[in-house]
Design an enzyme around this catalytic site. Structure first.
Site, PDB file in Angstrom:
ATOM      1  N   CYS A   1       0.836  -1.207   0.000  1.00 30.42           N
ATOM      2  CA  CYS A   1       0.000   0.000   0.000  1.00 30.42           C
ATOM      3  C   CYS A   1       0.872   1.260   0.000  1.00 30.42           C
ATOM      4  CB  CYS A   1      -0.912  -0.003   1.229  1.00 30.42           C
ATOM      5  SG  CYS A   1      -2.019   1.411   1.269  1.00 30.42           S
TER       6      CYS A   1
ATOM      7  N   CYS B   1       0.472   4.779   6.986  1.00 30.71           N
ATOM      8  CA  CYS B   1      -0.173   4.679   8.300  1.00 30.71           C
ATOM      9  C   CYS B   1       0.798   3.949   9.251  1.00 30.71           C
ATOM     10  CB  CYS B   1      -1.475   3.900   8.184  1.00 30.71           C
ATOM     11  SG  CYS B   1      -2.490   4.471   6.806  1.00 30.71           S
TER      12      CYS B   1
ATOM     13  N   CYS C   1       0.456   0.249  10.365  1.00 26.99           N
ATOM     14  CA  CYS C   1      -0.012  -0.788   9.434  1.00 26.99           C
ATOM     15  C   CYS C   1       1.093  -1.636   8.812  1.00 26.99           C
ATOM     16  CB  CYS C   1      -0.851  -0.141   8.333  1.00 26.99           C
ATOM     17  SG  CYS C   1      -1.586  -1.395   7.262  1.00 26.99           S
TER      18      CYS C   1
ATOM     19  N   CYS D   1     -16.218  -9.407   5.993  1.00 27.17           N
ATOM     20  CA  CYS D   1     -15.626  -8.114   5.649  1.00 27.17           C
ATOM     21  C   CYS D   1     -14.366  -8.305   4.803  1.00 27.17           C
ATOM     22  CB  CYS D   1     -15.289  -7.357   6.928  1.00 27.17           C
ATOM     23  SG  CYS D   1     -14.534  -5.753   6.586  1.00 27.17           S
TER      24      CYS D   1
ATOM     25  N   CYS E   1     -19.372  -6.482   4.065  1.00 25.34           N
ATOM     26  CA  CYS E   1     -18.659  -5.269   4.461  1.00 25.34           C
ATOM     27  C   CYS E   1     -17.383  -5.226   3.627  1.00 25.34           C
ATOM     28  CB  CYS E   1     -18.322  -5.330   5.951  1.00 25.34           C
ATOM     29  SG  CYS E   1     -17.376  -3.900   6.530  1.00 25.34           S
TER      30      CYS E   1
ATOM     31  N   CYS F   1     -19.248   1.676   9.083  1.00 24.30           N
ATOM     32  CA  CYS F   1     -18.474   1.004  10.120  1.00 24.30           C
ATOM     33  C   CYS F   1     -17.234   1.873  10.316  1.00 24.30           C
ATOM     34  CB  CYS F   1     -18.096  -0.400   9.643  1.00 24.30           C
ATOM     35  SG  CYS F   1     -16.933  -1.242  10.754  1.00 24.30           S
TER      36      CYS F   1
ATOM     37  N   ARG G   1     -17.520  -2.973  18.329  1.00 29.81           N
ATOM     38  CA  ARG G   1     -16.748  -4.208  18.100  1.00 29.81           C
ATOM     39  C   ARG G   1     -15.419  -4.191  18.853  1.00 29.81           C
ATOM     40  NH1 ARG G   1     -16.374  -4.416  12.633  1.00 29.81           N
ATOM     41  NH2 ARG G   1     -18.528  -5.101  12.677  1.00 29.81           N
TER      42      ARG G   1
HETATM   43  N1  SAM Z   1      -6.656   0.485   3.316  1.00 29.82           N
HETATM   44  C1  SAM Z   1      -7.920   0.681   3.899  1.00 29.82           C
HETATM   45  C2  SAM Z   1      -7.964   1.792   4.909  1.00 29.82           C
HETATM   46  O1  SAM Z   1      -6.926   2.226   5.368  1.00 29.82           O
HETATM   47  O2  SAM Z   1      -9.066   2.224   5.243  1.00 29.82           O
HETATM   48  C3  SAM Z   1      -8.506  -0.578   4.498  1.00 29.82           C
HETATM   49  C4  SAM Z   1      -7.656  -1.518   5.309  1.00 29.82           C
HETATM   50  S1  SAM Z   1      -6.987  -0.873   6.821  1.00 29.82           S
HETATM   51  C5  SAM Z   1      -5.896  -2.197   7.251  1.00 29.82           C
HETATM   52  C6  SAM Z   1      -8.321  -0.939   7.967  1.00 29.82           C
HETATM   53  C7  SAM Z   1      -8.080  -0.485   9.381  1.00 29.82           C
HETATM   54  O3  SAM Z   1      -7.371  -1.480  10.103  1.00 29.82           O
HETATM   55  C8  SAM Z   1      -7.255   0.759   9.619  1.00 29.82           C
HETATM   56  O4  SAM Z   1      -7.976   1.924   9.415  1.00 29.82           O
HETATM   57  C9  SAM Z   1      -6.868   0.605  11.070  1.00 29.82           C
HETATM   58  O5  SAM Z   1      -7.828   1.218  11.898  1.00 29.82           O
HETATM   59  C10 SAM Z   1      -6.870  -0.900  11.284  1.00 29.82           C
HETATM   60  N2  SAM Z   1      -5.509  -1.396  11.534  1.00 29.82           N
HETATM   61  C11 SAM Z   1      -4.524  -1.538  10.624  1.00 29.82           C
HETATM   62  N3  SAM Z   1      -3.402  -2.002  11.191  1.00 29.82           N
HETATM   63  C12 SAM Z   1      -3.671  -2.167  12.513  1.00 29.82           C
HETATM   64  C13 SAM Z   1      -2.903  -2.602  13.631  1.00 29.82           C
HETATM   65  N4  SAM Z   1      -1.633  -2.951  13.501  1.00 29.82           N
HETATM   66  N5  SAM Z   1      -3.497  -2.657  14.831  1.00 29.82           N
HETATM   67  C14 SAM Z   1      -4.797  -2.283  14.968  1.00 29.82           C
HETATM   68  N6  SAM Z   1      -5.561  -1.865  13.940  1.00 29.82           N
HETATM   69  C15 SAM Z   1      -5.014  -1.795  12.730  1.00 29.82           C
HETATM   70  C1  DTB Z   2     -10.893  -2.578  11.802  1.00 33.27           C
HETATM   71  O1  DTB Z   2     -11.265  -1.609  12.492  1.00 33.27           O
HETATM   72  N1  DTB Z   2      -9.981  -3.469  12.186  1.00 33.27           N
HETATM   73  C2  DTB Z   2      -9.760  -4.441  11.152  1.00 33.27           C
HETATM   74  C3  DTB Z   2     -10.796  -4.052  10.078  1.00 33.27           C
HETATM   75  N2  DTB Z   2     -11.348  -2.854  10.599  1.00 33.27           N
HETATM   76  C4  DTB Z   2     -10.440  -4.006   8.684  1.00 33.27           C
HETATM   77  C5  DTB Z   2      -8.351  -4.570  10.730  1.00 33.27           C
HETATM   78  C6  DTB Z   2      -7.384  -4.850  11.857  1.00 33.27           C
HETATM   79  C7  DTB Z   2      -6.031  -5.049  11.271  1.00 33.27           C
HETATM   80  C8  DTB Z   2      -5.033  -5.545  12.254  1.00 33.27           C
HETATM   81  C9  DTB Z   2      -3.702  -5.743  11.659  1.00 33.27           C
HETATM   82  C10 DTB Z   2      -3.690  -6.627  10.456  1.00 33.27           C
HETATM   83  O2  DTB Z   2      -3.955  -7.847  10.574  1.00 33.27           O
HETATM   84  O3  DTB Z   2      -3.421  -6.114   9.374  1.00 33.27           O
HETATM   85 FE1  SF4 Z   3      -2.777   1.205   3.429  1.00 31.63          FE
HETATM   86 FE2  SF4 Z   3      -2.648   0.025   5.796  1.00 31.63          FE
HETATM   87 FE3  SF4 Z   3      -3.015   2.631   5.648  1.00 31.63          FE
HETATM   88 FE4  SF4 Z   3      -5.014   0.965   4.872  1.00 31.63          FE
HETATM   89  S1  SF4 Z   3      -4.193   1.204   6.922  1.00 31.63           S
HETATM   90  S2  SF4 Z   3      -4.294   2.783   3.802  1.00 31.63           S
HETATM   91  S3  SF4 Z   3      -3.768  -0.719   4.035  1.00 31.63           S
HETATM   92  S4  SF4 Z   3      -1.191   1.524   4.968  1.00 31.63           S
END
Ligand code: SAM
Ligand code: DTB
Ligand code: SF4
Length: 345
Positions: A73, A77, A80, A117, A148, A208, A280
């Site tokens: 990506c 973030c 992530c 989802c 979702c 959500c 959740r």
């Molecule tokens: N790329 C899209 C976005 O950013 O909206 C969708 C996928 S993103 C992985 C969805 C959500 O997962 C993020 O907004 C964040 O709140 C959560 N998330 C990602 N990495 C995480 C982590 N290491 N621990 C907890 N929540 C995480």
């Molecule tokens: C949300 O609030 N948490 C989920 C879902 N929406 C997409 C993602 C959590 C991601 C945790 C780290 C990972 O496995 O990437």
């Molecule tokens: Fe990309 Fe992860 Fe950020 Fe979603 S949360 S926009 S997958 S870097």
């Protein structure tokens, strides 16, 4: 101590007064901070009272996640593991084929999940991506599950296309308070997130939207996140509260872990300020332990991510969750049915 003394001691310790139902928003950050600062037992009592008023059945929703497009990506973030900027060992994979996704959704349904989802590591999907995801949505919807998706920023026409395909919910998190957001990500703005949420709403898709606790934020930022969520008009139908999963290679990997009681407080305040939302208990359950999870349910959490994996990191396995729900007397009917099926197999 006689019975009267004991009664008096109890009365002195805690005046027995039921929590008054709260008026809904708008919520100031100060009012939310005051809730977060309450003695924990008072806060739990108030949250549980609100919870029972709105969810008399007390069931826990089971939602299964699948990463349909993983890694690579372009966003940064800081939490992530899927950002291309960080060396986390996540291997980028292209969008999954329909039959693979349908197989995973059917398996989730068979295990008792009601919502599926699909997550994609995109900054924003292109027209051709949305066309392909619409096919996935239609196929999963065809299994009789709630659908979702979480795909990044959406244009209005994308949201309408997904709605037409049968998308019930779109996940797009605000993650933290606006003032702390730039400490966590700088490849997009808070306003970008709000714009996508508005596009999703306008298309008639349920929202959500939640955030993450444990990213090094101050208490005021936690209150600020809840204020943002609760003041969305209307507030989200689903509110995922994630505890940061600290993934090696991400900038937030060495952040101090969140105090479990502070996490429980966030769940309780989400419940009180968004009384009809599904709150959740999301990422981070693997690091949490059963007792803290039980407190989260007490505080009004009524949904979990259910399945061995979140997107790329781990989650308690289905068997562990079945045992936990059974021990807590939650979802008695579903847990019973599943136990019968696995005995018969
Ligand atoms: N790329 C899209 C976005 O950013 O909206 C969708 C996928 S993103 C992985 C969805 C959500 O997962 C993020 O907004 C964040 O709140 C959560 N998330 C990602 N990495 C995480 C982590 N290491 N621990 C907890 N929540 C995480
Ligand atoms: C949300 O609030 N948490 C989920 C879902 N929406 C997409 C993602 C959590 C991601 C945790 C780290 C990972 O496995 O990437
Ligand atoms: Fe990309 Fe992860 Fe950020 Fe979603 S949360 S926009 S997958 S870097």
């Amino acid at each position: 101590m006689g019975a009267n003394d004991l009664q008096q001691a109890i009365t002195l310790h805690r005046p027995a007064k039921a929590a008054a139902p709260r008026a809904e928003g708008p919520w100031s950050v100060e009012a939310i901070q005051a809730l977060l600062d309450k003695p924990l037992m008072d806060l739990l009592f108030e949250a549980q009272t609100v919870h029972r008023q709105h969810f008399p059945e007390g069931d826990i929703e089971l939602a299964t996640l699948l990463s349909v497009k993983t890694g690579g990506c372009p966003e940064n973030c800081g939490y992530c593991p899927q950002s291309a900027e960080f060396d986390t060992g996540v291997k980028a994979q292209k969008l999954m084929e329909v039959d693979e996704v349908v197989r995973a959704a059917q398996a989730a349904k068979d295990a008792g999940a009601t919502r599926f989802c699909m997550g994609a590591a995109w900054r924003a999907p292109k027209d051709r991506d949305v066309e392909k995801v619409a096919v996935l949505v239609e196929a999963v919807k065809g299994l009789g599950m709630q659908t979702c998706a979480t795909l990044g920023m959406l244009e209005p026409h994308h949201a309408h296309q997904l709605k037409a395909a049968g998308l019930d919910y779109y996940n797009h998190n605000l993650d933290t308070a606006p003032e702390y957001y730039t400490d966590v990500v700088d490849t997009r703005t808070y306003q970008d997130r709000l714009d996508t949420l508005a596009n999703v709403r306008s298309a008639g898709i349920s929202v959500c939207c939640g955030g993450i606790v444990g990213m090094g934020e101050q208490p005021v930022h936690r209150a600020g996140l809840i204020a943002q969520l609760a003041n969305l008009n209307p507030y989200p139908e689903s509110v995922p509260i994630n505890s940061l999963v600290r993934v090696p290679g991400t900038p937030l990997a060495d952040t101090d872990p969140v105090d479990p009681f502070d996490f429980v407080r966030m769940i309780a305040v989400a419940r009180i300020t968004m009384p009809t939302a599904r709150v959740r208990l999301s990422a981070g359950r693997q690091q949490m332990g059963d007792a803290v999870q039980a407190l989260c349910f007490m505080a009004g959490a009524n949904s979990i991510f259910y399945g061995d994996k979140l997107l790329v990191t781990g989650n308690p396995d289905v068997e562990a969750d079945t045992v936990l729900l059974r021990k807590l007397g939650l979802n008695a009917r579903q847990v019973q049915e599943q136990a019968t099926e696995s005995c018969a197999a």
